[in-house]
Scaffold this active site. Structure first.
Site, mmCIF file in Angstrom:
data_model
loop_
_atom_site.group_PDB
_atom_site.id
_atom_site.type_symbol
_atom_site.label_atom_id
_atom_site.label_comp_id
_atom_site.label_asym_id
_atom_site.label_seq_id
_atom_site.Cartn_x
_atom_site.Cartn_y
_atom_site.Cartn_z
ATOM 1 N N HIS A 157 -7.262 -4.930 10.090
ATOM 2 C CA HIS A 157 -7.072 -4.718 8.647
ATOM 3 C C HIS A 157 -5.746 -5.298 8.163
ATOM 4 O O HIS A 157 -4.749 -5.300 8.886
ATOM 5 C CB HIS A 157 -7.228 -3.245 8.256
ATOM 6 C CG HIS A 157 -6.114 -2.338 8.660
ATOM 7 N ND1 HIS A 157 -6.279 -1.278 9.514
ATOM 8 C CD2 HIS A 157 -4.804 -2.304 8.299
ATOM 9 C CE1 HIS A 157 -5.133 -0.631 9.653
ATOM 10 N NE2 HIS A 157 -4.213 -1.245 8.939
ATOM 11 N N ASP A 206 0.814 -1.213 0.000
ATOM 12 C CA ASP A 206 0.000 0.000 0.000
ATOM 13 C C ASP A 206 0.849 1.266 0.000
ATOM 14 O O ASP A 206 2.074 1.199 0.165
ATOM 15 C CB ASP A 206 -0.960 -0.005 1.206
ATOM 16 C CG ASP A 206 -0.298 -0.512 2.490
ATOM 17 O OD1 ASP A 206 0.942 -0.455 2.577
ATOM 18 O OD2 ASP A 206 -1.014 -0.942 3.402
ATOM 19 N N ASP A 220 -7.471 -2.843 14.149
ATOM 20 C CA ASP A 220 -8.861 -3.204 13.833
ATOM 21 C C ASP A 220 -8.936 -4.439 12.920
ATOM 22 O O ASP A 220 -9.986 -4.747 12.360
ATOM 23 C CB ASP A 220 -9.591 -2.015 13.186
ATOM 24 C CG ASP A 220 -8.917 -1.540 11.895
ATOM 25 O OD1 ASP A 220 -7.931 -2.172 11.451
ATOM 26 O OD2 ASP A 220 -9.366 -0.531 11.324
ATOM 27 N N GLU A 245 -9.621 -1.930 5.281
ATOM 28 C CA GLU A 245 -10.283 -1.562 6.530
ATOM 29 C C GLU A 245 -11.560 -2.386 6.731
ATOM 30 O O GLU A 245 -12.056 -2.994 5.771
ATOM 31 C CB GLU A 245 -10.626 -0.066 6.486
ATOM 32 C CG GLU A 245 -9.418 0.847 6.351
ATOM 33 C CD GLU A 245 -8.627 0.980 7.650
ATOM 34 O OE1 GLU A 245 -8.735 0.096 8.526
ATOM 35 O OE2 GLU A 245 -7.898 1.975 7.796
HETATM 36 N N1 LIG Z 1 -1.090 -0.145 6.046
HETATM 37 C C1 LIG Z 1 -0.348 -0.518 7.203
HETATM 38 C C2 LIG Z 1 -0.580 -1.984 7.460
HETATM 39 O O1 LIG Z 1 -0.070 -2.725 6.351
HETATM 40 C C3 LIG Z 1 0.109 -2.394 8.751
HETATM 41 O O2 LIG Z 1 -0.072 -3.772 8.945
HETATM 42 C C4 LIG Z 1 -0.458 -1.609 9.875
HETATM 43 C C5 LIG Z 1 0.108 -1.974 11.242
HETATM 44 O O3 LIG Z 1 1.301 -1.302 11.495
HETATM 45 P P1 LIG Z 1 2.199 -1.539 12.770
HETATM 46 O O4 LIG Z 1 2.990 -2.749 12.495
HETATM 47 O O5 LIG Z 1 3.040 -0.306 12.842
HETATM 48 O O6 LIG Z 1 1.287 -1.685 13.924
HETATM 49 O O7 LIG Z 1 -0.183 -0.236 9.629
HETATM 50 C C6 LIG Z 1 -0.703 0.304 8.415
HETATM 51 O O8 LIG Z 1 -2.065 0.479 8.548
#
Ligand SMILES: N[C@@H]1[C@@H](O)[C@H](O)[C@@H](COP(=O)(O)O)O[C@@H]1O
Length: 297
Positions: A143, A72, A141, A148
């Site tokens: 995702h 992403d 959440d 989402e």
């Molecule tokens: N788009 C990214 C996700 O791909 C990732 O899994 C998430 C969790 O990030 P973290 O590992 O910093 O909690 O963050 C963002 O939303």
């Protein structure tokens, strides 16, 4: 789905890094037949990237014939902004390994036509023969990528509005300023991830515990897009103990028991059973045959 539990986040990351190294080396990628790797951003995968860089520095792995696709990217954030996913990937991984920049694929959140950018991304994945292994993280959440709650489980790469919970969670990367967090992103879809031949997820910390509980013990639901992995034939979720906080003890014991069974069959804890038993004589990956041990025992 396989659930691997390690005491500490860095142990979960080490497990995944060792797994990826073995998968790439067993695949023996070439220019004509590269290893196609899907990649995430976020704080949880950081120690995985550090461990992969260390393995590269020790000469245990080459990324020369690895093609990557990131999950992403924010919409509208300049590519050279320190918090763009382009910057994240180059600063934390690509700059430190021998990957060919021509093999790096990231969505362009500033493309003139975002829709065309998404369609072209799917086409590029298809053109290289699909993704061999998609590494991912998970949002609090549930995702996966930026899919989402409420995302279609059949979704493909597209533009997505970010959930309020995600904007708040990601404000930590923008000096705590919620208003500085982009409201939209381009993201691969749930189905894009499901199409990968294998999916490996890292989830560490208590903030991921509810998402892990829903994805592992709950039913398949668009409210927790990670749960779609229950339908994947080769998925593995690697967690630390904090991320198991909402799971039933029975669930954790079941999965740790599965791993003990695998170990008692003489396999290395860092070697997936599918790798050990479903690798052809020439070391290339093949589908396990009927009755052969797979990760989902
Ligand atoms: N788009 C990214 C996700 O791909 C990732 O899994 C998430 C969790 O990030 P973290 O590992 O910093 O909690 O963050 C963002 O939303």
């Amino acid at each position: 789905m396989r659930l691997i539990v390690r005491e500490r986040p860095e142990q979960a990351a080490q497990y995944i890094a060792a797994y990826i190294v073995k998968r790439i080396n067993a695949f023996s990628p070439t220019t004509e037949r590269p290893f196609v790797l899907g990649l995430p951003t976020g704080s949880s995968p950081l120690p995985i990237y550090q461990a992969l860089i260390a393995a590269y520095t020790r000469g245990e792995i080459s990324f020369q014939h690895v093609v990557t696709f990131n999950m992403d990217e924010y919409v509208g954030l300049p590519r050279d902004h320190p918090e763009s996913y382009h910057s994240f990937m180059y600063n934390n991984f690509f700059r430190h390994i021998n990957i060919d920049v021509k093999n790096v694929n990231l969505l362009d959140g500033n493309a003139t036509s975002l829709t065309e950018e998404c369609i072209a991304y799917e086409a590029k994945i298809k053109a290289v023969g699909g993704i061999e292994l998609f590494l991912g993280g998970v949002g609090s959440d549930g995702h996966i990528a930026f899919n989402e709650p409420g995302s279609s489980l059949a979704s493909r790469t597209r533009i997505k509005s970010l959930a309020h919970e995600t904007i708040i969670a990601n404000a930590r990367f923008f000096n705590g300023d919620i208003d500085a967090v982009p409201r939209m992103a381009l993201t691969v879809g749930v189905q894009t991830i499901m199409d990968a031949r294998e999916v490996v997820i890292i989830a560490t910390g208590v903030s991921k515990a509810l998402a892990i509980q829903q994805a592992v013990e709950g039913g398949i639901s668009h409210l927790c897009t990670l749960s779609a992995l229950q339908l994947h034939s080769s998925s593995m979720v690697v967690v630390d103990e904090d991320a198991t906080m909402e799971l039933k003890m029975k669930t954790v014991r079941y999965f740790t028991g599965v791993e003990r069974t695998i170990l008692s069959k003489g396999m290395s804890s860092e070697t997936p059973p599918s790798l050990t038993l479903a690798t052809s004589n020439d070391g290339t990956w093949r589908e396990p045959e009927d009755g052969e041990l797979t990760p989902d025992i």
